[in-house]
Design a protein around this motif. Structure first.
Motif, PDB file in Angstrom:
ATOM      1  N   ASP A  68       1.778  11.567  -0.924  1.00  0.00           N
ATOM      2  CA  ASP A  68       2.503  12.398  -1.885  1.00  0.00           C
ATOM      3  C   ASP A  68       2.474  11.842  -3.312  1.00  0.00           C
ATOM      4  O   ASP A  68       2.487  12.611  -4.270  1.00  0.00           O
ATOM      5  N   ILE A  69       2.437  10.529  -3.440  1.00  0.00           N
ATOM      6  CA  ILE A  69       2.701   9.897  -4.741  1.00  0.00           C
ATOM      7  C   ILE A  69       1.569   8.945  -5.103  1.00  0.00           C
ATOM      8  O   ILE A  69       1.086   8.199  -4.230  1.00  0.00           O
ATOM      9  N   ARG A  70       1.143   8.956  -6.385  1.00  0.00           N
ATOM     10  CA  ARG A  70       0.151   7.969  -6.845  1.00  0.00           C
ATOM     11  C   ARG A  70       0.803   6.579  -6.830  1.00  0.00           C
ATOM     12  O   ARG A  70       1.922   6.416  -7.311  1.00  0.00           O
ATOM     13  N   VAL A  71       0.101   5.614  -6.256  1.00  0.00           N
ATOM     14  CA  VAL A  71       0.630   4.236  -6.210  1.00  0.00           C
ATOM     15  C   VAL A  71      -0.258   3.372  -7.104  1.00  0.00           C
ATOM     16  O   VAL A  71      -1.452   3.242  -6.867  1.00  0.00           O
ATOM     17  N   ASP A  72       0.321   2.780  -8.142  1.00  0.00           N
ATOM     18  CA  ASP A  72      -0.463   1.992  -9.103  1.00  0.00           C
ATOM     19  C   ASP A  72      -0.649   0.544  -8.653  1.00  0.00           C
ATOM     20  O   ASP A  72      -1.611  -0.096  -9.062  1.00  0.00           O
ATOM     21  N   ALA A  73       0.282   0.047  -7.854  1.00  0.00           N
ATOM     22  CA  ALA A  73       0.122  -1.311  -7.315  1.00  0.00           C
ATOM     23  C   ALA A  73       1.029  -1.477  -6.107  1.00  0.00           C
ATOM     24  O   ALA A  73       2.085  -0.848  -6.014  1.00  0.00           O
ATOM     25  N   VAL A  74       0.584  -2.343  -5.198  1.00  0.00           N
ATOM     26  CA  VAL A  74       1.366  -2.666  -3.999  1.00  0.00           C
ATOM     27  C   VAL A  74       1.681  -4.151  -4.020  1.00  0.00           C
ATOM     28  O   VAL A  74       0.827  -4.965  -4.372  1.00  0.00           O
ATOM     29  N   LYS A  75       2.905  -4.494  -3.646  1.00  0.00           N
ATOM     30  CA  LYS A  75       3.269  -5.892  -3.421  1.00  0.00           C
ATOM     31  C   LYS A  75       3.605  -6.034  -1.940  1.00  0.00           C
ATOM     32  O   LYS A  75       4.349  -5.211  -1.400  1.00  0.00           O
ATOM     33  N   ILE A  76       3.046  -7.028  -1.272  1.00  0.00           N
ATOM     34  CA  ILE A  76       3.352  -7.249   0.146  1.00  0.00           C
ATOM     35  C   ILE A  76       4.101  -8.569   0.300  1.00  0.00           C
ATOM     36  O   ILE A  76       3.669  -9.599  -0.237  1.00  0.00           O
ATOM     37  N   GLY A  77       5.251  -8.512   0.987  1.00  0.00           N
ATOM     38  CA  GLY A  77       6.037  -9.719   1.230  1.00  0.00           C
ATOM     39  C   GLY A  77       6.082 -10.034   2.719  1.00  0.00           C
ATOM     40  O   GLY A  77       5.051 -10.076   3.391  1.00  0.00           O
TER      41      GLY A  77
END
Ligand SMILES: Nc1ncnc2c1ncn2[C@@H]1O[C@H](COP(=O)(O)OP(=O)(O)OP(=O)(O)O)[C@@H](O)[C@H]1O
Ligand SMILES: Cc1ncc(CO)c(N)n1
Length: 265
Positions: A68-77
């Motif tokens: 649904d949404i453009r994701v500009d960056a992902v952070k994984i913890g």
């Protein structure tokens, strides 16, 4: 506005995990979204219980956001189970976000394991190669590389080893080194840069790693180059540590300065 997604665990005390990530996103003026991998019962003194979310629900959350949404960056913890790591790696292959900052969370500051021992291999083989930037602390870099890290030379060796394992860039964090300094080492396979940091004498460092990696993902999404992004993120977390909050009976959280609303009108 940039849209950022954190894939991480929930910290009931609000200092680390998803909660720290969303606060750091807000402070950087980006729109924060979250995929929860685990619920931890946690406070400033430590972690008392963990409930992992099933891989199916992790995948469903990721698909719901990306479809649904453009994701500009992902952070994984924090991702504690092998099956969850595999589900996330598959989803990243499917949706191909342009920037992925991986904080390879293994043990909480209080010593509670947040990565199951048998999942360390999956983290190295499946998540590490997806990373635009990996941000291990010293014990995490030691687990990944298989040798002990006591000096700045060892940190440089660890950075080269992690690039060899497939991360595009790595920030080896010196927060756990003995002494007066909290210097970090950035390496992208070609150029190495030391980021100087003075060690602040404080108990209140809960959430430093989560905050740093979320600030970094925000800065990269906003178009900064790697060195600029790391320099600005380190300044952000250093200010947060300097103004750490004496909350609860243990290690209080770093402060997040959310001043953006004043400029919004
Ligand atoms: N006491 C301190 N004073 C100044 N800077 C610090 C201090 N402790 C950590 N840092 C800095 O904070 C950032 C986060 O590093 P740290 O090694 O604490 O991460 P971490 O161990 O992954 O954190 P977490 O326990 O939240 O996962 C790094 O830039 C590090 O140099
Ligand atoms: C949920 C969560 N993620 C990361 C950390 C960092 O140690 C923590 N304490 N808790």
């Amino acid at each position: 506005m940039k849209h950022l997604l954190t894939i991480a665990g929930s910290d009931s005390s609000g200092g680390a995990g998803i909660q720290a990530d969303l606060k750091a996103f807000a402070a950087h003026g980006v729109f924060g979204m979250s995929v929860i991998t685990a619920v931890t019962a946690q406070n400033t003194c430590g972690v008392t219980a963990v409930q992992d979310i099933t891989p199916e629900i992790i995948t469903a959350q990721i698909d719901a956001v990306f479809s649904d949404i453009r994701v500009d960056a992902v952070k994984i913890g924090m991702v504690s189970r092998q099956e969850s790591i595999h589900a996330i790696a598959e989803a990243l292959k499917k949706w191909k976000p342009p920037i992925v900052v991986v904080d390879p969370v293994m043990i909480s500051k209080s010593g509670y394991p947040l990565l199951q021992p048998e999942a360390c291999d999956a983290l190295i083989k499946e998540l590490l190669p997806c990373a635009t930037l990996l941000t291990p602390n010293l014990p995490e870099a030691e687990s990944i590389c298989g040798f002990s890290i006591c000096t700045e030379e060892d940190m440089e060796k660890a950075a080269a080893c992690i690039i060899g394992l497939g991360a595009k860039a790595v920030l080896v964090k010196g927060g756990h080194l003995e002494g007066e300094r909290a210097d970090d080492y950035l390496y992208d396979g070609k150029n190495g840069t030391w980021l100087p940091g003075e060690r602040i004498q404080t108990e209140h460092t809960h959430g430093t790693g989560c905050t740093l990696s979320s600030a970094l993902a925000s800065n990269l999404a906003k178009g900064m180059d790697l060195t600029e992004a790391v320099t600005a993120a380190k300044a952000y977390v250093t200010t947060g540590i300097r103004h750490g909050i004496a909350l609860g009976h243990g290690h209080g959280p770093v402060h997040h300065f959310v001043e953006m609303w004043k400029n919004a009108e």
